[in-house]
Design a protein around this motif. Structure first.
Motif, PDB file in Angstrom:
ATOM      1  N   LYS A 237       0.807  -1.214   0.000  1.00 13.88           N
ATOM      2  CA  LYS A 237       0.000   0.000   0.000  1.00 13.88           C
ATOM      3  C   LYS A 237       0.845   1.271   0.000  1.00 13.88           C
ATOM      4  O   LYS A 237       0.333   2.367   0.231  1.00 13.88           O
ATOM      5  CB  LYS A 237      -0.946   0.006   1.212  1.00 13.88           C
ATOM      6  N   SER A 239       2.265   4.051  -1.730  1.00 12.31           N
ATOM      7  CA  SER A 239       2.102   4.755  -2.995  1.00 12.31           C
ATOM      8  C   SER A 239       3.434   5.218  -3.564  1.00 12.31           C
ATOM      9  O   SER A 239       3.661   5.156  -4.780  1.00 12.31           O
ATOM     10  CB  SER A 239       1.182   5.962  -2.788  1.00 12.31           C
ATOM     11  N   GLN A 263      -0.439   4.100 -12.118  1.00 10.75           N
ATOM     12  CA  GLN A 263      -1.877   4.049 -11.853  1.00 10.75           C
ATOM     13  C   GLN A 263      -2.169   3.499 -10.458  1.00 10.75           C
ATOM     14  O   GLN A 263      -3.054   4.007  -9.756  1.00 10.75           O
ATOM     15  CB  GLN A 263      -2.575   3.216 -12.926  1.00 10.75           C
ATOM     16  N   GLN A 264      -1.422   2.468 -10.063  1.00 15.52           N
ATOM     17  CA  GLN A 264      -1.627   1.917  -8.721  1.00 15.52           C
ATOM     18  C   GLN A 264      -1.232   2.936  -7.657  1.00 15.52           C
ATOM     19  O   GLN A 264      -1.915   3.084  -6.637  1.00 15.52           O
ATOM     20  CB  GLN A 264      -0.838   0.633  -8.546  1.00 15.52           C
ATOM     21  N   ARG A 267      -4.045   5.392  -7.409  1.00 17.13           N
ATOM     22  CA  ARG A 267      -5.209   4.828  -6.711  1.00 17.13           C
ATOM     23  C   ARG A 267      -5.016   4.892  -5.200  1.00 17.13           C
ATOM     24  O   ARG A 267      -5.958   5.189  -4.454  1.00 17.13           O
ATOM     25  CB  ARG A 267      -5.456   3.388  -7.159  1.00 17.13           C
ATOM     26  N   LEU A 268      -3.798   4.598  -4.769  1.00 17.03           N
ATOM     27  CA  LEU A 268      -3.525   4.597  -3.331  1.00 17.03           C
ATOM     28  C   LEU A 268      -3.440   6.015  -2.776  1.00 17.03           C
ATOM     29  O   LEU A 268      -3.811   6.260  -1.625  1.00 17.03           O
ATOM     30  CB  LEU A 268      -2.215   3.854  -3.052  1.00 17.03           C
ATOM     31  N   PRO A 270      -4.260   9.755  -4.470  1.00 15.28           N
ATOM     32  CA  PRO A 270      -4.578  10.626  -5.612  1.00 15.28           C
ATOM     33  C   PRO A 270      -3.724  11.894  -5.668  1.00 15.28           C
ATOM     34  O   PRO A 270      -3.680  12.556  -6.702  1.00 15.28           O
ATOM     35  CB  PRO A 270      -6.056  10.969  -5.384  1.00 15.28           C
TER      36      PRO A 270
END
Length: 289
Positions: A237, A239, A263-264, A267-268, A270
């Motif tokens: 998790k 980022s 992108q991941q 998502r984690l 913004p």
């Protein structure tokens, strides 16, 4: 993290540190990829309810032994673990009042002060811990992490050299010194310190992530990707690690993998600027080169 136990009739603080120096160092790495507020100390969240039970038990100990400095120190650590830093500071202060020679209590209160943004008070308490016990390595690490955050890299470096001399097996000390060297732009030496931290404790994500960032700075992108993979294996998790892995992939022209990592990261978090910029380049046809 907090380490505590009850021994006999009195409560003692195991390891003497309520909030680990590793956590203090691990959130402030080179080239922050996110605009989210930094956490200077991280408490492992207790989801089992054990901390509340422990606080109640420690309160019983204190009720029976109101002059037990160790019990206040230990309950303060439990309060810190549960995020109740005001109560933690109160207990550490009471412990110091009862036992002014407790380097542990000064160090714990310093960490709690730093968590609540009281950096000047934290610096004073780290120094008091060291004055009380010049061999207390955790206080040198804590003071160094705070000095680094304030821009005093020479002071931080000197404290960490002392910490490593006192505790040569301390992964936290090597990791923290690596962060100082990284901030100084000495990436080769930083990589060596992060490697030493990993050798001593391979199960923490932060040194892998930090080493990966220095490897990027030295254009060693494949090795950086390996380190970010290791960091994400421990903490999927994070980022920042996703974003920097995206950067390393992008630097090696692996646009698909770079986009997926960016992108991941987004998502984690913004607000991750590195991820947003990377997505713009990889999806918009731009590039770094």
């Amino acid at each position: 993290m907090i380490g505590m136990t009850l021994q006999g009739p009195k409560a003692r603080l195991v390891g003497a540190v309520a909030l680990t120096a590793a956590a203090l160092g691990g959130c402030e790495t080179y080239g922050s990829a996110t605009s989210a507020p930094r956490q200077f100390a991280v408490v492992e969240t207790d989801t089992t309810g054990a901390t509340n039970v422990n606080i109640a038990s420690l309160s019983d100990v204190i009720a029976r032994n109101p002059s037990d400095a160790g019990a206040y120190n230990t309950r303060g650590a439990a309060y810190a673990r549960s995020g109740q830093f005001g109560d933690a500071i109160g207990d550490f202060s009471k412990s110091i009042q009862l036992d002014p020679s407790s380097a542990s209590a000064y160090n714990n209160r310093a960490l709690a002060y730093r968590q609540t943004g009281r950096s000047d008070a934290a610096m004073q308490d780290f120094s008091k811990a060291i004055a009380t016990d010049p061999n207390f390595s955790a206080a040198y690490i804590g003071r160094a992490n705070l000095a680094r955050a304030q821009g005093d890299l020479d002071g931080a470096f000197n404290d960490l050299n002392t910490a490593i001399r006192l505790a040569p097996e301390s992964a936290e000390a090597y990791h923290a010194r690596g962060l100082v060297r990284q901030k100084q732009g000495h990436h080769g030496e930083a990589i060596g310190d992060f490697a030493a931290a990993i050798d001593r404790n391979p199960f923490v994500a932060a040194p892998y992530a930090a080493r990966g960032q220095s490897l990027i700075a030295q254009s060693q992108y494949d090795k950086a990707i390996e380190d970010f993979n290791a960091a994400l294996n421990v903490n999927s998790k994070d980022s920042a690690s996703w974003a920097y892995r995206g950067l390393a992939y992008e630097k090696t022209n692996r646009r698909k993998e770079a986009t997926e990592s960016y992108q991941q990261a987004a998502r984690l978090d913004p607000n991750n600027a590195l991820a947003k910029q990377g997505i713009g380049r990889t999806q918009g046809g731009g590039g770094l080169f």
